[in-house]
Scaffold this active site. Structure first.
Site, short mmCIF file in Angstrom:
data_model
loop_
_atom_site.label_atom_id
_atom_site.label_comp_id
_atom_site.label_asym_id
_atom_site.label_seq_id
_atom_site.Cartn_x
_atom_site.Cartn_y
_atom_site.Cartn_z
N ASN A 9 -9.23 -8.90 -22.82
CA ASN A 9 -8.34 -8.01 -22.08
C ASN A 9 -8.21 -8.57 -20.66
OD1 ASN A 9 -7.02 -5.94 -20.79
ND2 ASN A 9 -8.71 -4.47 -20.95
N LYS A 11 -6.30 -7.66 -18.35
CA LYS A 11 -5.94 -6.62 -17.37
C LYS A 11 -4.81 -7.10 -16.47
CE LYS A 11 -10.61 -4.92 -17.77
NZ LYS A 11 -11.62 -4.01 -17.30
N GLU A 167 -16.52 1.43 -25.91
CA GLU A 167 -16.69 0.91 -24.55
C GLU A 167 -17.28 2.00 -23.66
OE1 GLU A 167 -13.97 -2.64 -23.79
OE2 GLU A 167 -12.79 -0.88 -23.31
N GLY A 173 -16.80 -3.55 -16.42
CA GLY A 173 -16.58 -4.19 -15.13
C GLY A 173 -17.70 -3.97 -14.13
N SER A 212 -18.92 -5.38 -20.07
CA SER A 212 -19.68 -6.49 -19.48
C SER A 212 -20.29 -7.42 -20.53
CB SER A 212 -20.76 -5.95 -18.51
OG SER A 212 -20.13 -5.23 -17.45
C1 PEP Z 1 -12.68 -3.99 -20.78
O1 PEP Z 1 -11.88 -3.94 -19.87
O2 PEP Z 1 -12.35 -3.57 -21.90
C2 PEP Z 1 -14.00 -4.55 -20.53
C3 PEP Z 1 -14.92 -4.44 -21.45
O3 PEP Z 1 -14.20 -5.15 -19.31
P1 PEP Z 1 -15.51 -5.99 -18.85
O4 PEP Z 1 -15.81 -6.94 -19.96
O5 PEP Z 1 -15.07 -6.70 -17.60
O6 PEP Z 1 -16.59 -5.00 -18.63
#
Ligand code: PEP
Length: 251
Positions: A9, A11, A167, A173, A212
């Site tokens: 992702n 973003k 998640e 993040g 993460s």
């Molecule tokens: C996400 O945005 O779905 C995500 C898991 O971000 P990160 O890996 O940066 O925590």
């Protein structure tokens, strides 16, 4: 047997130049990923470019969001049919940033999920609890509520042509990863809940972990029995890290 899936992702990051370099980096190393299906989810405006750059490779494209409507006077929206038309296979719905920053409800997320499936896309529906909800001990209730919205609108069978991403919001993040056991416990809860409706769907649906995930922690997370891949934010912006996560699920 569930094929592992690793989805990046991206973003709201990137430029034409940086995204071209990112795709080139992924293409250069993709042969080392033997088992996992790899998917990238760029910002909307770069999707046609990325789809063209990935043509002839096994890497698939996904979008980060989608409209709940089919077409018409919905300024600023992008329809699922449009995403399918430009070569997307997947679309993320109900990401915690959509839910928490833009106020998107469980019901709205479920409508996006249904719109995606209707257009032939595979929705990746995100579920997960806030830190205060985990501390209150209501993680399972939150995740169940988010899934029930989808099941009551689109039916349990719909999940057979979908992906679930667990998640925990406190891990996104933040550099704070759920432990493999914490993640596995929620994944097993989700699969068990679905089995209460339909055991075949529960057995077949892929449940990704997100929060993460990185090159260092992926192998342990992916070794858990109910973790079928990852939804990866930050680490998916670096080709070597993204590919290393893909390789972590090699047989
Ligand atoms: C996400 O945005 O779905 C995500 C898991 O971000 P990160 O890996 O940066 O925590």
């Amino acid at each position: 047997m569930r094929q592992p899936l690793v989805a990046g992702n991206w973003k709201m990051n990137g430029t034409t130049e940086s995204i071209t370099a990112l795709v080139d980096g992924i293409k250069a190393g993709i042969d080392a990923v033997k088992t996992a299906e790899m998917v990238v989810c760029p910002p909307y405006v770069y999707l046609p470019m990325v789809a063209a750059l990935l043509q002839g490779t096994a890497v698939r494209c996904g979008a980060q969001d989608v409209s709940d409507r089919e077409s018409g006077a919905f300024t600023g929206e992008v329809a699922a049919g449009m995403l399918a038309d430009i070569g997307c296979k997947y679309v993320i719905v109900g990401h915690s940033e959509r839910r928490n920053l833009y106020g998107e409800s469980d019901a709205f997320t479920a409508r996006k999920f249904a719109a995606a499936r209707k257009a032939g896309l595979v929705p990746i529906v995100c579920v997960g609890e806030l830190l205060e909800e985990r501390e209150e001990g209501i993680t399972e209730q939150v995740v169940a509520r988010q899934l029930d919205a989808v099941i009551s609108l689109d039916g349990i069978a719909a999940l057979e042509s979908a992906v679930i991403a667990y998640e925990p919001v406190w891990a996104i993040g933040t550099g704070k990863t759920a432990t493999p056991q914490q993640a596995q416990d929620v994944h097993a809860f989700i699969r068990g809940k679905l089995a209460g409706f339909d055991s075949k769907v529960a057995e077949r649906v892929r449940i990704l972990y997100g929060g993460s995930m990185n090159a260092a922690n992926a192998a342990e997370l992916l070794s858990m029995p109910d973790i079928d891949g990852g939804l990866v934010g930050g680490a998916s912006l670096k080709p070597a890290d993204f590919l290393a996560i893909g390789q972590a699920s090699n047989d």
